[in-house]
Design a protein around this motif. Structure first.
Motif, mmCIF file in Angstrom:
data_model
loop_
_atom_site.group_PDB
_atom_site.id
_atom_site.type_symbol
_atom_site.label_atom_id
_atom_site.label_comp_id
_atom_site.label_asym_id
_atom_site.label_seq_id
_atom_site.Cartn_x
_atom_site.Cartn_y
_atom_site.Cartn_z
ATOM 1 N N ALA A 13 -11.651 97.711 79.074
ATOM 2 C CA ALA A 13 -12.393 97.804 80.338
ATOM 3 C C ALA A 13 -12.156 99.172 80.988
ATOM 4 O O ALA A 13 -11.173 99.857 80.686
ATOM 5 C CB ALA A 13 -11.947 96.692 81.281
ATOM 6 N N MET A 14 -13.058 99.541 81.885
ATOM 7 C CA MET A 14 -12.874 100.792 82.626
ATOM 8 C C MET A 14 -11.541 100.765 83.353
ATOM 9 O O MET A 14 -11.140 99.732 83.892
ATOM 10 C CB MET A 14 -13.997 100.986 83.652
ATOM 11 C CG MET A 14 -15.168 101.734 83.103
ATOM 12 S SD MET A 14 -16.464 102.031 84.345
ATOM 13 C CE MET A 14 -15.591 102.727 85.707
ATOM 14 N N VAL A 15 -10.892 101.894 83.363
ATOM 15 C CA VAL A 15 -9.583 101.988 83.999
ATOM 16 C C VAL A 15 -9.715 101.770 85.505
ATOM 17 O O VAL A 15 -10.650 102.255 86.134
ATOM 18 C CB VAL A 15 -8.902 103.334 83.663
ATOM 19 C CG1 VAL A 15 -9.629 104.499 84.288
ATOM 20 C CG2 VAL A 15 -7.457 103.316 84.057
ATOM 21 N N GLN A 16 -8.810 100.992 86.062
ATOM 22 C CA GLN A 16 -8.798 100.735 87.497
ATOM 23 C C GLN A 16 -8.051 101.855 88.210
ATOM 24 O O GLN A 16 -7.171 102.498 87.642
ATOM 25 C CB GLN A 16 -8.140 99.387 87.774
ATOM 26 C CG GLN A 16 -8.938 98.238 87.203
ATOM 27 C CD GLN A 16 -8.297 96.895 87.488
ATOM 28 O OE1 GLN A 16 -7.379 96.778 88.282
ATOM 29 N NE2 GLN A 16 -8.789 95.867 86.826
ATOM 30 N N ARG A 17 -8.416 102.053 89.450
ATOM 31 C CA ARG A 17 -7.849 103.159 90.218
ATOM 32 C C ARG A 17 -6.324 103.082 90.312
ATOM 33 O O ARG A 17 -5.644 104.092 90.221
ATOM 34 C CB ARG A 17 -8.466 103.175 91.613
ATOM 35 C CG ARG A 17 -8.026 104.340 92.442
ATOM 36 C CD ARG A 17 -8.722 104.389 93.743
ATOM 37 N NE ARG A 17 -9.197 103.056 94.162
ATOM 38 C CZ ARG A 17 -9.647 102.773 95.354
ATOM 39 N NH1 ARG A 17 -9.704 103.697 96.253
ATOM 40 N NH2 ARG A 17 -10.048 101.563 95.658
ATOM 41 N N ASP A 18 -5.778 101.904 90.464
ATOM 42 C CA ASP A 18 -4.329 101.746 90.632
ATOM 43 C C ASP A 18 -3.637 101.308 89.338
ATOM 44 O O ASP A 18 -2.660 100.579 89.355
ATOM 45 C CB ASP A 18 -4.040 100.750 91.745
ATOM 46 C CG ASP A 18 -4.665 99.390 91.471
ATOM 47 O OD1 ASP A 18 -5.528 99.300 90.566
ATOM 48 O OD2 ASP A 18 -4.293 98.417 92.147
ATOM 49 N N HIS A 19 -4.132 101.783 88.199
ATOM 50 C CA HIS A 19 -3.601 101.360 86.900
ATOM 51 C C HIS A 19 -2.196 101.916 86.633
ATOM 52 O O HIS A 19 -1.770 102.896 87.237
ATOM 53 C CB HIS A 19 -4.543 101.795 85.778
ATOM 54 C CG HIS A 19 -4.584 103.275 85.558
ATOM 55 N ND1 HIS A 19 -5.313 104.129 86.349
ATOM 56 C CD2 HIS A 19 -3.967 104.043 84.640
ATOM 57 C CE1 HIS A 19 -5.149 105.363 85.922
ATOM 58 N NE2 HIS A 19 -4.334 105.339 84.879
ATOM 59 N N ILE A 20 -1.510 101.262 85.733
ATOM 60 C CA ILE A 20 -0.184 101.708 85.282
ATOM 61 C C ILE A 20 -0.399 102.786 84.222
ATOM 62 O O ILE A 20 -1.212 102.617 83.313
ATOM 63 C CB ILE A 20 0.596 100.526 84.662
ATOM 64 C CG1 ILE A 20 0.824 99.428 85.694
ATOM 65 C CG2 ILE A 20 1.907 100.994 84.043
ATOM 66 C CD1 ILE A 20 1.280 98.120 85.080
ATOM 67 N N ARG A 21 0.336 103.866 84.336
ATOM 68 C CA ARG A 21 0.238 104.945 83.337
ATOM 69 C C ARG A 21 1.303 104.726 82.268
ATOM 70 O O ARG A 21 2.492 104.705 82.560
ATOM 71 C CB ARG A 21 0.420 106.304 83.993
ATOM 72 C CG ARG A 21 -0.703 106.638 84.944
ATOM 73 C CD ARG A 21 -0.573 108.049 85.486
ATOM 74 N NE ARG A 21 -1.563 108.296 86.496
ATOM 75 C CZ ARG A 21 -2.776 108.782 86.254
ATOM 76 N NH1 ARG A 21 -3.124 109.059 85.016
ATOM 77 N NH2 ARG A 21 -3.623 108.976 87.230
ATOM 78 N N LEU A 22 0.833 104.559 81.042
ATOM 79 C CA LEU A 22 1.741 104.350 79.929
ATOM 80 C C LEU A 22 2.246 105.692 79.406
ATOM 81 O O LEU A 22 1.535 106.695 79.475
ATOM 82 C CB LEU A 22 1.029 103.593 78.801
ATOM 83 C CG LEU A 22 0.500 102.209 79.175
ATOM 84 C CD1 LEU A 22 -0.300 101.626 78.016
ATOM 85 C CD2 LEU A 22 1.653 101.290 79.554
ATOM 86 N N ALA A 23 3.447 105.698 78.872
ATOM 87 C CA ALA A 23 4.017 106.902 78.263
ATOM 88 C C ALA A 23 3.564 106.942 76.802
ATOM 89 O O ALA A 23 3.893 106.048 76.027
ATOM 90 C CB ALA A 23 5.535 106.861 78.348
#
Length: 95
Positions: A13-23
């Protein structure tokens, strides 16, 4: 008559504004036997795989470039934690 093949694997799905950033890291060999357990559709430029082995799991990201694919992986997690991150990735809550 032209028959179009339908995608059978999920799309992210499209990334949400408050998404978690994975390393995302360069792959490194730490597990002898790793098996993809789930994956996204290959019709997109970026394909994700949930990989598992040795009681751990991680997500592999492959960006399909013209000359050579670019592969990155997350750190290893316990399997249940990796499945939760996988669900977040598919729903746009992680990237």
């Amino acid at each position: 008559m032209i028959v179009l093949e339908e995608c059978v694997s999920p799309h992210v799905a499209m990334v949400q504004r408050d998404h978690i950033r994975l390393a995302w890291r360069t792959p490194y060999r730490t597990l002898e036997r790793v098996r993809p357990m789930a994956w996204t559709c290959i019709c997109r430029a970026t394909v994700y795989e949930l990989c598992q082995g040795g009681g751990q799991a991680f997500i592999r990201r492959t960006v399909q470039l013209d000359d050579m694919p670019e592969v990155r992986e997350t750190p290893r997690w316990p399997i249940n934690e990796a499945r939760a991150v996988w669900a977040a990735l598919l729903s746009g809550r992680a990237r």
